[in-house]
Design a protein around this motif. Sequence first.
Motif, PDB file in Angstrom:
ATOM      1  N   ARG A 196       0.827  -1.204   0.000  1.00  0.00           N
ATOM      2  CA  ARG A 196       0.000   0.000   0.000  1.00  0.00           C
ATOM      3  C   ARG A 196       0.863   1.258   0.000  1.00  0.00           C
ATOM      4  O   ARG A 196       0.597   2.204  -0.736  1.00  0.00           O
ATOM      5  CB  ARG A 196      -0.904  -0.009   1.245  1.00  0.00           C
ATOM      6  CG  ARG A 196      -2.322   0.295   0.908  1.00  0.00           C
ATOM      7  CD  ARG A 196      -3.220   0.234   2.098  1.00  0.00           C
ATOM      8  NE  ARG A 196      -4.111  -0.910   1.936  1.00  0.00           N
ATOM      9  CZ  ARG A 196      -4.806  -1.435   2.900  1.00  0.00           C
ATOM     10  NH1 ARG A 196      -4.715  -0.969   4.114  1.00  0.00           N
ATOM     11  NH2 ARG A 196      -5.602  -2.437   2.669  1.00  0.00           N
ATOM     12  N   LEU A 197       1.899   1.250   0.830  1.00  0.00           N
ATOM     13  CA  LEU A 197       2.790   2.407   0.889  1.00  0.00           C
ATOM     14  C   LEU A 197       3.520   2.599  -0.438  1.00  0.00           C
ATOM     15  O   LEU A 197       3.720   3.739  -0.882  1.00  0.00           O
ATOM     16  CB  LEU A 197       3.792   2.260   2.033  1.00  0.00           C
ATOM     17  CG  LEU A 197       3.216   2.446   3.430  1.00  0.00           C
ATOM     18  CD1 LEU A 197       4.268   2.112   4.489  1.00  0.00           C
ATOM     19  CD2 LEU A 197       2.714   3.867   3.624  1.00  0.00           C
ATOM     20  N   ASP A 198       3.918   1.514  -1.075  1.00  0.00           N
ATOM     21  CA  ASP A 198       4.565   1.612  -2.383  1.00  0.00           C
ATOM     22  C   ASP A 198       3.622   2.246  -3.404  1.00  0.00           C
ATOM     23  O   ASP A 198       4.021   3.101  -4.197  1.00  0.00           O
ATOM     24  CB  ASP A 198       5.022   0.238  -2.879  1.00  0.00           C
ATOM     25  CG  ASP A 198       6.231  -0.289  -2.140  1.00  0.00           C
ATOM     26  OD1 ASP A 198       6.910   0.503  -1.438  1.00  0.00           O
ATOM     27  OD2 ASP A 198       6.516  -1.498  -2.270  1.00  0.00           O
ATOM     28  N   ARG A 199       2.366   1.803  -3.388  1.00  0.00           N
ATOM     29  CA  ARG A 199       1.379   2.353  -4.320  1.00  0.00           C
ATOM     30  C   ARG A 199       1.161   3.842  -4.051  1.00  0.00           C
ATOM     31  O   ARG A 199       1.131   4.657  -4.981  1.00  0.00           O
ATOM     32  CB  ARG A 199       0.058   1.591  -4.210  1.00  0.00           C
ATOM     33  CG  ARG A 199      -0.930   1.999  -5.313  1.00  0.00           C
ATOM     34  CD  ARG A 199      -2.266   1.282  -5.210  1.00  0.00           C
ATOM     35  NE  ARG A 199      -3.042   1.866  -4.144  1.00  0.00           N
ATOM     36  CZ  ARG A 199      -3.493   1.217  -3.080  1.00  0.00           C
ATOM     37  NH1 ARG A 199      -3.280  -0.059  -2.927  1.00  0.00           N
ATOM     38  NH2 ARG A 199      -4.195   1.836  -2.152  1.00  0.00           N
ATOM     39  N   ILE A 200       1.045   4.210  -2.790  1.00  0.00           N
ATOM     40  CA  ILE A 200       0.849   5.618  -2.430  1.00  0.00           C
ATOM     41  C   ILE A 200       2.069   6.433  -2.841  1.00  0.00           C
ATOM     42  O   ILE A 200       1.945   7.550  -3.357  1.00  0.00           O
ATOM     43  CB  ILE A 200       0.554   5.759  -0.921  1.00  0.00           C
ATOM     44  CG1 ILE A 200      -0.825   5.196  -0.604  1.00  0.00           C
ATOM     45  CG2 ILE A 200       0.651   7.211  -0.480  1.00  0.00           C
ATOM     46  CD1 ILE A 200      -1.116   5.047   0.883  1.00  0.00           C
ATOM     47  N   SER A 201       3.249   5.872  -2.649  1.00  0.00           N
ATOM     48  CA  SER A 201       4.480   6.562  -3.036  1.00  0.00           C
ATOM     49  C   SER A 201       4.513   6.816  -4.544  1.00  0.00           C
ATOM     50  O   SER A 201       4.869   7.912  -4.993  1.00  0.00           O
ATOM     51  CB  SER A 201       5.689   5.737  -2.604  1.00  0.00           C
ATOM     52  OG  SER A 201       6.876   6.362  -2.990  1.00  0.00           O
TER      53      SER A 201
ATOM     54  N   LEU B 138       2.095   9.587  -5.328  1.00  0.00           N
ATOM     55  CA  LEU B 138       2.637  10.891  -4.949  1.00  0.00           C
ATOM     56  C   LEU B 138       3.712  11.349  -5.928  1.00  0.00           C
ATOM     57  O   LEU B 138       3.805  12.532  -6.259  1.00  0.00           O
ATOM     58  CB  LEU B 138       3.192  10.847  -3.523  1.00  0.00           C
ATOM     59  CG  LEU B 138       2.145  10.855  -2.418  1.00  0.00           C
ATOM     60  CD1 LEU B 138       2.808  10.673  -1.061  1.00  0.00           C
ATOM     61  CD2 LEU B 138       1.337  12.141  -2.444  1.00  0.00           C
ATOM     62  N   ASP B 139       4.539  10.407  -6.396  1.00  0.00           N
ATOM     63  CA  ASP B 139       5.555  10.755  -7.396  1.00  0.00           C
ATOM     64  C   ASP B 139       4.897  11.278  -8.664  1.00  0.00           C
ATOM     65  O   ASP B 139       5.346  12.254  -9.258  1.00  0.00           O
ATOM     66  CB  ASP B 139       6.437   9.550  -7.727  1.00  0.00           C
ATOM     67  CG  ASP B 139       7.401   9.197  -6.606  1.00  0.00           C
ATOM     68  OD1 ASP B 139       7.604  10.034  -5.700  1.00  0.00           O
ATOM     69  OD2 ASP B 139       7.956   8.077  -6.646  1.00  0.00           O
ATOM     70  N   LYS B 140       3.822  10.617  -9.095  1.00  0.00           N
ATOM     71  CA  LYS B 140       3.105  11.043 -10.298  1.00  0.00           C
ATOM     72  C   LYS B 140       2.466  12.414 -10.075  1.00  0.00           C
ATOM     73  O   LYS B 140       2.525  13.282 -10.948  1.00  0.00           O
ATOM     74  CB  LYS B 140       2.043  10.004 -10.662  1.00  0.00           C
ATOM     75  CG  LYS B 140       1.390  10.252 -11.991  1.00  0.00           C
ATOM     76  CD  LYS B 140       0.471   9.098 -12.350  1.00  0.00           C
ATOM     77  CE  LYS B 140      -0.141   9.310 -13.720  1.00  0.00           C
ATOM     78  NZ  LYS B 140      -1.014   8.200 -14.113  1.00  0.00           N
ATOM     79  N   LEU B 141       1.875  12.602  -8.904  1.00  0.00           N
ATOM     80  CA  LEU B 141       1.267  13.885  -8.578  1.00  0.00           C
ATOM     81  C   LEU B 141       2.328  14.983  -8.567  1.00  0.00           C
ATOM     82  O   LEU B 141       2.120  16.076  -9.110  1.00  0.00           O
ATOM     83  CB  LEU B 141       0.559  13.806  -7.220  1.00  0.00           C
ATOM     84  CG  LEU B 141      -0.096  15.087  -6.721  1.00  0.00           C
ATOM     85  CD1 LEU B 141      -1.201  15.531  -7.668  1.00  0.00           C
ATOM     86  CD2 LEU B 141      -0.649  14.880  -5.320  1.00  0.00           C
ATOM     87  N   ASP B 142       3.475  14.703  -7.961  1.00  0.00           N
ATOM     88  CA  ASP B 142       4.572  15.660  -7.917  1.00  0.00           C
ATOM     89  C   ASP B 142       5.007  16.047  -9.327  1.00  0.00           C
ATOM     90  O   ASP B 142       5.216  17.217  -9.629  1.00  0.00           O
ATOM     91  CB  ASP B 142       5.746  15.059  -7.135  1.00  0.00           C
ATOM     92  CG  ASP B 142       6.893  16.028  -6.977  1.00  0.00           C
ATOM     93  OD1 ASP B 142       6.651  17.182  -6.559  1.00  0.00           O
ATOM     94  OD2 ASP B 142       8.049  15.634  -7.279  1.00  0.00           O
ATOM     95  N   TYR B 143       5.103  15.059 -10.208  1.00  0.00           N
ATOM     96  CA  TYR B 143       5.489  15.308 -11.599  1.00  0.00           C
ATOM     97  C   TYR B 143       4.481  16.238 -12.275  1.00  0.00           C
ATOM     98  O   TYR B 143       4.854  17.213 -12.930  1.00  0.00           O
ATOM     99  CB  TYR B 143       5.591  13.978 -12.354  1.00  0.00           C
ATOM    100  CG  TYR B 143       5.765  14.137 -13.836  1.00  0.00           C
ATOM    101  CD1 TYR B 143       6.990  14.512 -14.378  1.00  0.00           C
ATOM    102  CD2 TYR B 143       4.692  13.939 -14.696  1.00  0.00           C
ATOM    103  CE1 TYR B 143       7.140  14.671 -15.753  1.00  0.00           C
ATOM    104  CE2 TYR B 143       4.834  14.095 -16.070  1.00  0.00           C
ATOM    105  CZ  TYR B 143       6.059  14.457 -16.586  1.00  0.00           C
ATOM    106  OH  TYR B 143       6.200  14.616 -17.936  1.00  0.00           O
ATOM    107  N   HIS B 144       3.183  15.948 -12.093  1.00  0.00           N
ATOM    108  CA  HIS B 144       2.162  16.766 -12.739  1.00  0.00           C
ATOM    109  C   HIS B 144       2.135  18.191 -12.177  1.00  0.00           C
ATOM    110  O   HIS B 144       1.929  19.144 -12.942  1.00  0.00           O
ATOM    111  CB  HIS B 144       0.788  16.112 -12.619  1.00  0.00           C
ATOM    112  CG  HIS B 144       0.634  14.925 -13.507  1.00  0.00           C
ATOM    113  ND1 HIS B 144       0.561  15.019 -14.870  1.00  0.00           N
ATOM    114  CD2 HIS B 144       0.570  13.603 -13.234  1.00  0.00           C
ATOM    115  CE1 HIS B 144       0.448  13.832 -15.400  1.00  0.00           C
ATOM    116  NE2 HIS B 144       0.458  12.945 -14.427  1.00  0.00           N
ATOM    117  N   VAL B 145       2.347  18.339 -10.895  1.00  0.00           N
ATOM    118  CA  VAL B 145       2.403  19.681 -10.307  1.00  0.00           C
ATOM    119  C   VAL B 145       3.602  20.435 -10.869  1.00  0.00           C
ATOM    120  O   VAL B 145       3.500  21.617 -11.228  1.00  0.00           O
ATOM    121  CB  VAL B 145       2.456  19.606  -8.761  1.00  0.00           C
ATOM    122  CG1 VAL B 145       2.816  20.947  -8.162  1.00  0.00           C
ATOM    123  CG2 VAL B 145       1.124  19.119  -8.210  1.00  0.00           C
TER     124      VAL B 145
END
Length: 136
Positions: A59-64, A67-74
């Motif tokens: 679960r933590l890997d998936r969330i990570s 978050l990486d994808k979200l960070d990229y889009h931001v």
Amino acid sequence: MSKGNRIKHTFRLPPDLSRQLADYAGRKRVSQASVVEAAVASFLSPDGSERMEAAFSRRLDRISRQLDKLDYHVEVGNEAVALFVRFWLGVTPSMPDEATAAAKAAATQRFERFVEALARRVETGQRISNFVDERA
């Protein structure tokens, strides 16, 4: 779990937990005793904590990754806005004071059309990030 010899246990549960147990057993169409038996067996099994740790890790890997994808889009969004503002400031001349009122009125109309177009894109699921992902 053996159905043969059984030892009776009596214990009390808080009302909320008791309701949850009854609801769960009803939904699954099993006895409350079998739910409690399975829960205790899972809790006491030697590999139970390892399974739980593995589940948390997944679960933590998936969330990570999310978050990486979200960070990229931001980051892409921030860069796009900064690039646009820099370009706009470089090509937009200052205007005389007498033209300011007309420019403000035109800007208000253009902004309203922009917001409408943005709303349509969001409603239809069209995203610039889809285009960016294809290029990355």
